[in-house]
Scaffold this motif. Structure first.
Motif, PDB file in Angstrom:
ATOM      1  N   ALA A   1       0.737  -1.319   0.283  1.00  0.00           N
ATOM      2  CA  ALA A   1      -0.153  -0.024   0.218  1.00  0.00           C
ATOM      3  C   ALA A   1       1.049   1.574  -0.003  1.00  0.00           C
ATOM      4  CB  ALA A   1      -0.754  -0.105   1.186  1.00  0.00           C
ATOM      5  N   LEU A   2       1.590   1.036   1.022  1.00  0.00           N
ATOM      6  CA  LEU A   2       3.573   2.696   1.127  1.00  0.00           C
ATOM      7  C   LEU A   2       3.756   2.540  -0.770  1.00  0.00           C
ATOM      8  CD1 LEU A   2       4.305   2.055   4.484  1.00  0.00           C
ATOM      9  CD2 LEU A   2       2.764   3.646   3.558  1.00  0.00           C
ATOM     10  N   GLU A   3       4.080   1.587  -1.476  1.00  0.00           N
ATOM     11  CA  GLU A   3       4.604   1.768  -2.194  1.00  0.00           C
ATOM     12  C   GLU A   3       3.621   2.262  -3.620  1.00  0.00           C
ATOM     13  OE1 GLU A   3       7.806   1.655  -4.598  1.00  0.00           O
ATOM     14  OE2 GLU A   3       7.623   1.124  -3.070  1.00  0.00           O
ATOM     15  N   ARG A   4       2.238   2.263  -3.053  1.00  0.00           N
ATOM     16  CA  ARG A   4       0.952   2.857  -4.025  1.00  0.00           C
ATOM     17  C   ARG A   4       1.085   4.040  -4.050  1.00  0.00           C
ATOM     18  NH1 ARG A   4      -1.614  -2.026  -3.383  1.00  0.00           N
ATOM     19  NH2 ARG A   4      -2.627  -1.626  -1.744  1.00  0.00           N
ATOM     20  N   LEU A   5       1.445   4.790  -2.527  1.00  0.00           N
ATOM     21  CA  LEU A   5       1.393   5.668  -2.762  1.00  0.00           C
ATOM     22  C   LEU A   5       2.647   6.919  -3.089  1.00  0.00           C
ATOM     23  CD1 LEU A   5      -0.467   5.982   1.053  1.00  0.00           C
ATOM     24  CD2 LEU A   5      -1.207   6.539  -0.971  1.00  0.00           C
ATOM     25  N   ARG A   6       3.612   5.588  -2.667  1.00  0.00           N
ATOM     26  CA  ARG A   6       5.342   6.421  -3.223  1.00  0.00           C
ATOM     27  C   ARG A   6       5.010   6.756  -4.961  1.00  0.00           C
ATOM     28  NH1 ARG A   6       7.464   2.614  -0.373  1.00  0.00           N
ATOM     29  NH2 ARG A   6       7.963   3.955   1.563  1.00  0.00           N
TER      30      ARG A   6
END
Length: 282
Positions: free
Chosen positions: A42-47
């Motif tokens: 999920a953090l990678e999608r935001l990143r």
């Protein structure tokens, strides 16, 4: 990334701070910054988002706690050898654990309210560790893989409630407003070494605490491994990892505590700054 929650209490919106320091709104992509969006994927999608494509937030809104819907706040006591010494306590054999009620958690710059009858409200700057992946029976070697990021926590404490009222430390740790958290959650990829972060806390412009996470008795890896051997750590849980020396309780020749009108300012290297004004409860 620096993830934030901004807006009035109970109405916070998700956001991030871009490389220029501009607050950007994330509402089109996530509903809130909670454990549900703190996994690596999920953090990678935001990143992957282009911050310039996100709406800039105008004005200077309030920052809320950098994590919403915190399931539990686990706190480690006496985790700096020099802090243990100033309070006259022995070095613990295992991490000392107490819990801070989630109702105590507030934004990084919200007012800290001393409860009725308080005579010994104290300050404690701490490195906060935010769990991003469920942790159960985790090894020290793998512990940091379960971390979403880091933040500042002020573990405000009423020492008389903590030490003189029959019961657990929780009594002096869980008063309303006694858990300022934030201003932002810095994802773990931006913190090269959580065991080498400078820390400082001032009261009314006077330096009270100076420390570095390198002097922890139990480091972040050890704390996560120990706690996860006892119970499951869930995404969005926060661990406050202890405070360096300089608390009011340990001042000589006699303790010094907070009073109405005092201002606390806290910084941890790379994690931003907090600022709270103290008032007495009505």
């Amino acid at each position: 990334m620096k993830l934030v929650r901004y807006g009035e209490p109970g109405q916070e919106k998700p956001g991030l701070i871009d490389s220029a320091g501009t607050l950007r709104d994330l509402s089109a992509h996530v509903g809130d910054i909670t454990g549900a969006v703190l996994s690596d994927a999920a953090l990678e999608r935001l990143r992957a988002l282009d911050p310039a494509s996100l709406p800039a937030v105008q004005g200077n809104p309030r920052f809320g706690p950098c994590v919403g819907q915190i399931g539990k706040m686990c706190c480690i006591g006496l985790n700096y050898s020099d802090h243990a010494a100033e309070t006259g306590a022995q070095i613990p054999e295992h991490p000392i654990l107490f819990m801070k009620a989630t109702s105590a958690i507030v934004g990084p710059n919200d007012t800290v309210v001393m409860p009725r009858g308080s005579k010994a409200t104290d300050w404690e700057i701490e490195l906060g560790v935010v769990i991003g992946k469920t942790a159960k029976y985790v090894s020290e070697a793998d512990a940091l893989d379960h971390v979403a990021g880091y933040c500042i926590v002020n573990d405000v404490s009423e020492r008389d409630f903590q030490n003189k009222l029959t019961g657990q430390w929780t009594k002096g740790k869980s008063c309303d407003t006694f858990g300022p958290t934030g201003p932002w959650l810095v994802t773990r990829d931006e913190v090269a070494d959580p065991q080498n972060l400078a820390m400082a806390l001032d009261v009314n412009g006077q330096r009270r605490q100076t420390g570095n996470t390198s002097t922890m008795i139990f480091n972040v890896r050890q704390i996560i491994a120990h706690l996860s051997s006892l119970f499951t750590l869930h995404p969005g849980d926060v661990i406050a990892t202890g405070t360096p020396p300089g608390v009011g309780l340990g001042m000589k020749p006699q303790p010094v505590f907070l009073k109405a009108g005092d201002v606390m300012e806290l910084t941890i290297e790379g994690l931003g700054q907090q600022r709270q004004t103290v008032k007495a409860d009505d």
